[in-house]
Scaffold this active site. Structure first.
Site, mmCIF file in Angstrom:
data_model
loop_
_atom_site.group_PDB
_atom_site.id
_atom_site.type_symbol
_atom_site.label_atom_id
_atom_site.label_comp_id
_atom_site.label_asym_id
_atom_site.label_seq_id
_atom_site.Cartn_x
_atom_site.Cartn_y
_atom_site.Cartn_z
ATOM 1 N N ASP A 132 0.847 -1.191 0.000
ATOM 2 C CA ASP A 132 0.000 0.000 0.000
ATOM 3 C C ASP A 132 0.886 1.246 0.000
ATOM 4 O O ASP A 132 2.035 1.191 0.446
ATOM 5 C CB ASP A 132 -0.868 0.051 1.269
ATOM 6 C CG ASP A 132 -2.069 -0.883 1.196
ATOM 7 O OD1 ASP A 132 -2.355 -1.424 0.117
ATOM 8 O OD2 ASP A 132 -2.722 -1.071 2.246
ATOM 9 N N ARG A 182 -0.937 -0.849 -8.752
ATOM 10 C CA ARG A 182 -2.288 -0.371 -8.441
ATOM 11 C C ARG A 182 -2.295 1.149 -8.551
ATOM 12 O O ARG A 182 -1.477 1.818 -7.932
ATOM 13 C CB ARG A 182 -2.668 -0.779 -7.018
ATOM 14 C CG ARG A 182 -4.019 -0.200 -6.571
ATOM 15 C CD ARG A 182 -4.228 -0.313 -5.072
ATOM 16 N NE ARG A 182 -4.170 -1.675 -4.604
ATOM 17 C CZ ARG A 182 -3.904 -2.014 -3.337
ATOM 18 N NH1 ARG A 182 -3.659 -1.084 -2.423
ATOM 19 N NH2 ARG A 182 -3.867 -3.278 -2.982
HETATM 20 P P1 FDA Z 1 -14.155 9.042 -5.675
HETATM 21 O O1 FDA Z 1 -13.747 9.269 -4.265
HETATM 22 O O2 FDA Z 1 -14.319 10.218 -6.574
HETATM 23 O O3 FDA Z 1 -15.469 8.167 -5.657
HETATM 24 C C1 FDA Z 1 -16.225 7.842 -6.810
HETATM 25 C C2 FDA Z 1 -17.562 7.245 -6.370
HETATM 26 O O4 FDA Z 1 -17.311 6.041 -5.632
HETATM 27 C C3 FDA Z 1 -18.325 8.101 -5.388
HETATM 28 O O5 FDA Z 1 -19.128 9.026 -6.047
HETATM 29 C C4 FDA Z 1 -19.130 7.069 -4.635
HETATM 30 O O6 FDA Z 1 -20.208 6.614 -5.403
HETATM 31 C C5 FDA Z 1 -18.155 5.930 -4.513
HETATM 32 N N1 FDA Z 1 -17.328 6.014 -3.286
HETATM 33 C C6 FDA Z 1 -16.026 6.350 -3.224
HETATM 34 N N2 FDA Z 1 -15.576 6.307 -1.943
HETATM 35 C C7 FDA Z 1 -16.635 5.966 -1.191
HETATM 36 C C8 FDA Z 1 -16.800 5.757 0.200
HETATM 37 N N3 FDA Z 1 -15.796 5.912 1.065
HETATM 38 N N4 FDA Z 1 -18.032 5.399 0.645
HETATM 39 C C9 FDA Z 1 -19.051 5.233 -0.223
HETATM 40 N N5 FDA Z 1 -18.946 5.409 -1.556
HETATM 41 C C10 FDA Z 1 -17.768 5.774 -2.034
HETATM 42 N N6 FDA Z 1 -5.299 5.160 -1.249
HETATM 43 C C11 FDA Z 1 -4.025 5.400 -0.868
HETATM 44 O O7 FDA Z 1 -3.662 6.553 -0.623
HETATM 45 N N7 FDA Z 1 -3.131 4.360 -0.761
HETATM 46 C C12 FDA Z 1 -3.481 3.070 -1.052
HETATM 47 O O8 FDA Z 1 -2.650 2.172 -0.952
HETATM 48 C C13 FDA Z 1 -4.820 2.820 -1.470
HETATM 49 N N8 FDA Z 1 -5.239 1.566 -1.780
HETATM 50 C C14 FDA Z 1 -6.489 1.378 -2.324
HETATM 51 C C15 FDA Z 1 -6.889 0.119 -2.791
HETATM 52 C C16 FDA Z 1 -8.093 -0.036 -3.440
HETATM 53 C C17 FDA Z 1 -8.476 -1.371 -3.960
HETATM 54 C C18 FDA Z 1 -8.960 1.084 -3.614
HETATM 55 C C19 FDA Z 1 -10.255 0.954 -4.340
HETATM 56 C C20 FDA Z 1 -8.600 2.305 -3.121
HETATM 57 C C21 FDA Z 1 -7.389 2.470 -2.464
HETATM 58 N N9 FDA Z 1 -7.010 3.708 -1.945
HETATM 59 C C22 FDA Z 1 -5.718 3.904 -1.542
HETATM 60 C C23 FDA Z 1 -8.031 4.777 -1.761
HETATM 61 C C24 FDA Z 1 -8.084 5.717 -2.951
HETATM 62 O O9 FDA Z 1 -6.911 6.491 -2.996
HETATM 63 C C25 FDA Z 1 -9.299 6.650 -2.869
HETATM 64 O O10 FDA Z 1 -9.209 7.413 -1.701
HETATM 65 C C26 FDA Z 1 -10.630 5.933 -2.894
HETATM 66 O O11 FDA Z 1 -10.616 4.833 -3.745
HETATM 67 C C27 FDA Z 1 -11.744 6.869 -3.369
HETATM 68 O O12 FDA Z 1 -11.478 7.304 -4.672
HETATM 69 P P2 FDA Z 1 -12.310 6.835 -5.967
HETATM 70 O O13 FDA Z 1 -11.315 6.602 -7.057
HETATM 71 O O14 FDA Z 1 -13.152 5.691 -5.649
HETATM 72 O O15 FDA Z 1 -13.113 8.102 -6.420
#
Ligand code: FDA
Length: 306
Positions: A132, A182
């Site tokens: 991570d 990732r």
């Molecule tokens: P965004 O936050 O714009 O969300 C898009 C849509 O997804 C939202 O409109 C909503 O519908 C849904 N959604 C997103 N988050 C939600 C929540 N918390 N609750 C409910 N619905 C939600 N970060 C990091 O700094 N280091 C890491 O190692 C990782 N590892 C990691 C692994 C995996 C498998 C994932 C999916 C994410 C991470 N992250 C991470 C977290 C990542 O950086 C980020 O903060 C989150 O994925 C939210 O960003 P989105 O790309 O989903 O977009």
């Protein structure tokens, strides 16, 4: 603004006590965390795998300040990996490790040695490890440790965060043959000097980084719940003739589960990041900070707390 406050609270032990003892917290934790024991983690993994998904498991914990604590985290991973092996789940489940949980803040060499033992066990049972990525002060150290681990365990996965200005260039560095990367947006509070601040700029950066990874010869792992970025990912897979075994989508446990099964039903490889353990506080606070709806629900419940 609210996001900054919540992310600041994620580092406060006073707020942690308040949150951890609030009755409302239990339901919220249950939504995002698979349980506290490795049996809970294995049970959740089995259910997801039976539903056609793959898994990466995170033993919750970060910011370890004592070497014994780092050893305890390492041992928990070794037990988890043995459990995955015994349950016959290693073809579909790997582990995610935060280097801060295995001693990065105490001594980089200690974190490397602990991570190496986890990689060795993963290789023994037939699976992989992804490191991570945490806040930007650790990025160089994490990528250095990754490079050393890859000498012996070339399939060790990296995480790059699109909100960092440096990441497009890191993607180029890490897009070579076999490199598992990732790509996520990034979950920490970062200064403007190193990170894009607006959602539009972060999204644009995500697309640029995705283009680099999908055009490269590694194995991109597109970690996002964002419908637009998922659609662009599917588009790029078509452009670059990537079959479902040549890239994957990743999402967090409890977030958009219907979308996870829908994408898997379309033939995509979808990996769910499953956290478990009792050190859930920092993880939960980052999930709350990501979404105003989660935050509003939580704030209302805390305000009405008896
Ligand atoms: P965004 O936050 O714009 O969300 C898009 C849509 O997804 C939202 O409109 C909503 O519908 C849904 N959604 C997103 N988050 C939600 C929540 N918390 N609750 C409910 N619905 C939600 N970060 C990091 O700094 N280091 C890491 O190692 C990782 N590892 C990691 C692994 C995996 C498998 C994932 C999916 C994410 C991470 N992250 C991470 C977290 C990542 O950086 C980020 O903060 C989150 O994925 C939210 O960003 P989105 O790309 O989903 O977009």
């Amino acid at each position: 603004m609210l996001r900054s406050v919540i992310l600041a609270a994620s580092r406060s032990s006073g707020v942690e006590r308040l949150v951890a003892t609030a009755p409302v917290t239990r339901d919220l934790v249950r939504r995002f965390v698979a349980g506290t024991t490795s049996d809970d983690a294995l049970r959740a993994t089995r259910e997801l795998v039976d539903a056609g998904l793959t898994v990466t498991l995170d033993h919750l914990g970060e910011d370890t300040v004592k070497a014994e604590q780092a050893t305890a985290v390492r041992e928990a991973y070794l037990r988890l990996l043995a459990g995955l092996g015994a349950a016959g789940l290693t073809a579909s489940a790997e582990v995610s490790v935060k280097l801060s949980a295995v001693g990065q803040a105490i001594d980089e060499q200690l974190a490397y040695e602990n991570a190496r033992l986890i990689c060795a066990k993963a290789a023994e049972v037939g699976t992989t490890v992804t490191l991570d990525m945490e806040d930007h002060t650790t990025t160089d150290s994490t990528l250095d440790i990754l490079a050393k681990l890859r000498n012996d365990y070339p399939d060790t996965g990296a995480v790059l965060q699109a909100y960092l200005r440096r990441t497009e260039s890191d993607c180029r560095e890490l897009s070579g043959p076999g490199s598992r990367v990732r790509l996520c947006k990034g979950a920490y509070k970062e200064p403007e000097s190193v990170a894009y601040q607006s959602t539009v700029d972060v999204d644009k950066s995500y697309v640029r980084c995705m283009n680099v990874l999908m055009a490269g010869s590694g194995y991109p792992m597109l970690a996002t719940h964002d419908p637009r970025l998922i659609a662009i990912g599917q588009d790029r897979a078509r452009w670059y003739d990537r079959t479902p075994d040549q890239f994957e989508f990743q999402m967090l446990y409890g977030i958009r589960p219907d979308e996870q099964t829908r994408l898997a039903g379309e033939g995509h490889t979808v990996r769910v990041y499953v956290p478990y353990g009792d050190q859930w506080y920092g993880y939960l606070m980052r999930r709350l900070a990501e979404r105003p709806a989660n935050l509003a629900f939580f704030a209302r419940a805390m305000a009405s707390r008896k």
